[in-house]
Design a protein around this motif. Structure first.
Motif, PDB file in Angstrom:
ATOM      1  N   GLY A 143      14.216 -35.491 -15.276  1.00 47.43           N
ATOM      2  CA  GLY A 143      14.872 -34.094 -14.803  1.00 47.43           C
ATOM      3  C   GLY A 143      14.349 -33.205 -15.504  1.00 47.43           C
ATOM      4  N   GLN A 144      13.014 -33.114 -15.980  1.00 46.87           N
ATOM      5  CA  GLN A 144      12.554 -31.986 -16.601  1.00 46.87           C
ATOM      6  C   GLN A 144      11.586 -31.160 -15.812  1.00 46.87           C
ATOM      7  OE1 GLN A 144      11.633 -32.374 -20.916  1.00 46.87           O
ATOM      8  NE2 GLN A 144      11.856 -34.528 -20.185  1.00 46.87           N
ATOM      9  N   ASP A 145      11.367 -30.044 -15.688  1.00 40.89           N
ATOM     10  CA  ASP A 145      10.216 -29.223 -15.280  1.00 40.89           C
ATOM     11  C   ASP A 145       8.981 -29.743 -15.746  1.00 40.89           C
ATOM     12  OD1 ASP A 145       8.173 -26.839 -15.023  1.00 40.89           O
ATOM     13  OD2 ASP A 145       9.501 -26.639 -13.257  1.00 40.89           O
ATOM     14  N   TRP A 146       7.767 -29.872 -14.896  1.00 44.42           N
ATOM     15  CA  TRP A 146       6.512 -30.579 -15.324  1.00 44.42           C
ATOM     16  C   TRP A 146       6.060 -29.425 -16.507  1.00 44.42           C
ATOM     17  CZ3 TRP A 146       1.950 -28.044 -15.146  1.00 44.42           C
ATOM     18  CH2 TRP A 146       1.952 -27.168 -14.336  1.00 44.42           C
ATOM     19  N   ARG A 147       6.234 -28.246 -16.369  1.00 46.26           N
ATOM     20  CA  ARG A 147       5.545 -27.534 -17.425  1.00 46.26           C
ATOM     21  C   ARG A 147       6.141 -27.669 -18.722  1.00 46.26           C
ATOM     22  NH1 ARG A 147       6.117 -23.357 -12.730  1.00 46.26           N
ATOM     23  NH2 ARG A 147       8.224 -24.206 -12.918  1.00 46.26           N
ATOM     24  N   LYS A 148       7.501 -28.026 -18.654  1.00 50.22           N
ATOM     25  CA  LYS A 148       8.292 -28.523 -20.185  1.00 50.22           C
ATOM     26  C   LYS A 148       7.599 -29.595 -20.573  1.00 50.22           C
ATOM     27  CE  LYS A 148      12.655 -29.074 -22.216  1.00 50.22           C
ATOM     28  NZ  LYS A 148      13.959 -29.396 -22.099  1.00 50.22           N
ATOM     29  N   MET A 156       5.250 -36.734 -13.024  1.00 49.55           N
ATOM     30  CA  MET A 156       5.923 -37.802 -12.860  1.00 49.55           C
ATOM     31  C   MET A 156       7.001 -37.953 -13.970  1.00 49.55           C
ATOM     32  SD  MET A 156       3.141 -40.613 -11.287  1.00 49.55           S
ATOM     33  CE  MET A 156       1.960 -40.499 -12.726  1.00 49.55           C
ATOM     34  N   GLU A 157       6.637 -37.756 -15.345  1.00 47.21           N
ATOM     35  CA  GLU A 157       7.499 -38.021 -16.255  1.00 47.21           C
ATOM     36  C   GLU A 157       8.631 -37.043 -16.181  1.00 47.21           C
ATOM     37  OE1 GLU A 157       8.845 -39.106 -20.101  1.00 47.21           O
ATOM     38  OE2 GLU A 157       7.331 -40.047 -18.474  1.00 47.21           O
ATOM     39  N   GLY A 158       8.521 -35.444 -15.665  1.00 43.88           N
ATOM     40  CA  GLY A 158       9.381 -34.637 -15.379  1.00 43.88           C
ATOM     41  C   GLY A 158      10.418 -35.129 -14.110  1.00 43.88           C
TER      42      GLY A 158
END
Length: 89
Positions: A62-67, A56-58
């Motif tokens: 606009g970031q990948d969840w892994r990042k 959700m934060e990603g």
């Protein structure tokens, strides 16, 4: 129900969990923020892991969840803890 276009990086299962918690699109998620949305999903009885919080934060940033899981983990966990503490009677 939210759509992948509105919330990139969230799959159908995540979308179903959000809908079950009354989160029906990007505007709802933005208004709540990822931490409060995660707590709402959990309160709705959904079996959500912390991966949903990262996703959700990603989606919002606009970031990948892994990042997000690597770079924002501590901040989000501290915010989650503080929010839960503030919600206790």
């Amino acid at each position: 129900m939210p759509t992948p276009h509105d919330l990139p990086g969230l799959g159908p299962k995540s979308m179903d969990m959000l809908a079950a918690a009354g989160i029906h699109g990007r505007a709802d998620l933005e208004a709540l923020g990822s931490v409060r949305a995660y707590l709402r999903v959990k309160a709705a009885g959904q079996n959500a892991s912390l991966n949903l919080l990262w996703a959700m934060e990603g989606a919002l940033t606009g970031q990948d969840w892994r990042k997000v899981a690597r770079a924002e983990r501590t901040r989000l966990l501290l915010e989650l803890d503080a929010t839960q503490e503030a919600m206790r009677p």
